[in-house]
Scaffold this active site. Structure first.
Site, PDB file in Angstrom:
ATOM      1  N   LYS A 186       0.801   5.709  39.602  1.00 15.16           N
ATOM      2  CA  LYS A 186       1.426   4.436  39.245  1.00 15.16           C
ATOM      3  C   LYS A 186       1.065   4.092  37.804  1.00 15.16           C
ATOM      4  O   LYS A 186       0.097   4.612  37.265  1.00 15.16           O
ATOM      5  CB  LYS A 186       0.931   3.342  40.180  1.00 15.16           C
ATOM      6  N   LYS A 245      17.159  11.753  50.119  1.00 16.01           N
ATOM      7  CA  LYS A 245      17.745  11.785  48.771  1.00 16.01           C
ATOM      8  C   LYS A 245      18.709  12.954  48.647  1.00 16.01           C
ATOM      9  O   LYS A 245      18.428  14.058  49.103  1.00 16.01           O
ATOM     10  CB  LYS A 245      16.639  11.918  47.713  1.00 16.01           C
ATOM     11  N   GLU A 302       5.543   6.841  38.723  1.00 17.61           N
ATOM     12  CA  GLU A 302       6.083   5.482  38.810  1.00 17.61           C
ATOM     13  C   GLU A 302       5.592   4.674  37.611  1.00 17.61           C
ATOM     14  O   GLU A 302       4.446   4.839  37.175  1.00 17.61           O
ATOM     15  CB  GLU A 302       5.612   4.809  40.096  1.00 17.61           C
ATOM     16  N   HIS A 304       5.418  12.212  50.826  1.00 16.48           N
ATOM     17  CA  HIS A 304       6.540  12.546  49.945  1.00 16.48           C
ATOM     18  C   HIS A 304       6.340  13.878  49.200  1.00 16.48           C
ATOM     19  O   HIS A 304       7.218  14.743  49.208  1.00 16.48           O
ATOM     20  CB  HIS A 304       6.771  11.447  48.903  1.00 16.48           C
TER      21      HIS A 304
END
Ligand code: NAD
Length: 482
Positions: free
Chosen positions: A330, A181, A215, A239
């Site tokens: 999530k 990224k 998320e 991550h």
């Protein structure tokens, strides 16, 4: 400002699993975009290799659909046909003999050669074996492997052993797409390209650091996989750990693969084991309109976490006394990923108690938009005395770099790095193993205590215990999507 495009050398890229979800959604669109920008030389070949019974033509049709479905495809549609001429297909069985001679006959010896293992890790060993058996590995051949890289230290070591018995470590590219990224690389540019931040980048000036990867989606179609994995394995071990490393690492002597990875490794090795009371696990509950985690993974007894928050400590001179808080989950309020560097309050306020407490904050945002914001304290405008106000000093890349600035998808950057032979943004074997060595005891502790994750409301900030983790210490998470 238009970025400079330096074409890579002529290559053969073989995508094992070329008909899979990752190839369709990420790899092929990323290659198409680089092709449109002139970075892929004419004559380069992208060869899908998978079990499906496809011809070159049907694979090209599959790829056409994939690239046209990508976000910014409409601006490039005129180039699709030219891109498709780069594509070929071989039906292959990773575990058998079918297709290997055909693939071998297609490859040129005098160009860069990369094999992308976009298949489950259970096939890595077979692929590595057959590549060698059919003499397809040259000195500068590159192997790209996807996450998950193991599910614990033992399995990660086994995978590393399988790869190292066939390839040199300099040939192996372990992808963590977060490292591709633009803002993550900008974190290094901001830290090590400016004099401004680095002198303050330590526990003397920084109160704490928080890293959030939130998320909005649930587990989607990955229920069976996710129920065996959970947020700790799926997100934290890779991550979040990588984001922590880039935030905490010492300046490497050079921006080269081993110098950068050596420094990241030192951070992981300096991480203290996490105390159980500094860990929060959560699982999203059902709502009137959405299924809960247990329904999504079709396991009514599931004790797998869809949310983790934790506090950890990097025990070295720079960071002793500055906690790092990580959280990911999530079905949270929004898709929102960021690193917050929260500076300490000024030691004394000359403006008196009514001016309030203020502190600077550097916010590095990765998703949904990429950018960096520095919160500074100014005088509240107006004649009403000296009241203070926090305002953002915004480094929006889009504005600063102009309308033609391109923010490539992480896969575009990473695949070009593979073809250029630059491993800086890929994880080394010892890094992955060190990350598992830190993560394993956390997971084993949960298992030993028969820990049950705390339920949380879908589309919320996560379980209340995650809030308390920081509130107990007089701090608070930045609100998701604030
Ligand atoms: P998928 O199930 O959609 O596709 C698997 C591919 O492997 C297919 O092309 C299939 O034909 C091929 N394949 C399976 N067995 C084979 C065999 N014996 N011989 C030859 N080919 C065979 O999987 P995916 O979602 O594309 O994921 C691929 C890898 O990437 C997995 O390791 C996954 O964990 C990882 N990954 C996927 C994503 C994603 O968003 N899909 C994200 C990160 C990592």
């Amino acid at each position: 400002m238009v970025s400079r495009i330096i074409p890579v050398d002529l290559f053969d890229l073989i995508i094992f699993g070329g008909t899979g979800d990752l190839a369709r959604r990420k790899i092929l669109p990323a290659l198409f975009k680089r092709f449109c920008d002139g970075q892929i030389p004419q004559g380069s070949r992208i060869i899908g290799a998978a079990r499906s019974d496809m011809t070159m033509q049907t694979y090209q049709d599959f790829a056409k659909e994939a690239v046209l479905a990508a976000d910014d495809a409409p601006s490039h549609t005129a180039k699709v046909d030219a891109f498709l001429t780069c594509l070929d297909y071989v039906k292959i069985d990773a575990m058998g003999e079918e297709g290997w001679d055909v693939l071998s006959a297609k490859l040129d010896t005098d160009r860069v050669r990369a094999f992308y293992f976009s298949v489950g890790p259970n096939l890595f060993d077979d692929l590595a074996d057959r590549l060698h058996l059919h003499k397809m590995v040259q000195d500068d051949t590159r192997i790209v492997v996807e996450k998950p890289f193991g599910r614990d230290l033992i399995s990660a070591k086994a995978l590393n052993k399988a790869l190292s018995s066939r390839f040199d470590e300099t040939q192996v590219y372990r992808i963590d797409h977060y490292l591709g990224k633009e803002t993550v690389q900008n974190l290094m540019a901001v830290r090590f390209g400016n004099m401004l931040f680095e002198p303050l980048w330590n526990s003397q000036y920084i109160d704490h650091i928080q890293i959030t990867v939130a998320e909005e989606v649930g587990v989607g179609g990955r229920g069976a996989y996710y129920d065996k994995s959970g947020a700790m394995r799926d997100m934290v071990q890779n991550h979040l750990m990588q984001l922590l490393c880039l935030t905490a690492m010492e300046p490497p002597a050079k921006f080269d693969p081993d110098a950068v990875r050596d420094e990241k490794l030192k951070v992981i090795r300096a991480l203290e084991p996490v105390e159980p009371h500094h860990l929060v696990r959560g699982q999203y509950a059902e709502t009137a309109s959405t299924q809960g985690f247990r329904e999504d993974v079709e396991n009514p007894q599931s004790k797998t976490e869809s949310f983790v928050a934790l506090k950890c400590a990097v025990q070295n001179w720079r960071w002793a006394g500055t906690p790092f808080y990580l959280r990911t989950g999530k079905r949270l309020k929004a898709r929102d990923s960021e690193i917050i560097v929260a500076f300490k309050n000024t030691p004394h306020s000359i403006f008196g108690p009514e001016a309030g407490q203020h502190s600077n904050e550097l916010r590095i945002q990765l998703q949904p938009d990429e950018g960096i914001t520095l919160k500074v304290t100014i005088k509240e405008p107006g004649p009403g005395g000296m009241r203070l106000l926090d305002v953002p000093l915004d480094m929006s890349f889009a504005e600063a770099l102009g309308p033609d600035a391109d923010t490539p998808d992480a896969y575009e950057r990473l695949i070009m790095d593979v073809l250029r032979g630059n491993q800086t943004l890929f994880m080394r074997n010892d890094e992955v193993e060190a990350a598992w060595a830190w993560t394993d005891p956390i997971i084993q502790g949960w298992e030993a205590r028969f820990d049950v994750p705390k339920p949380y409301d879908a589309f919320s900030e996560g379980p209340i215990d995650a809030m308390l983790l920081m509130q107990r210490e007089g701090r608070e998470w930045r609100k998701i999507a604030e």
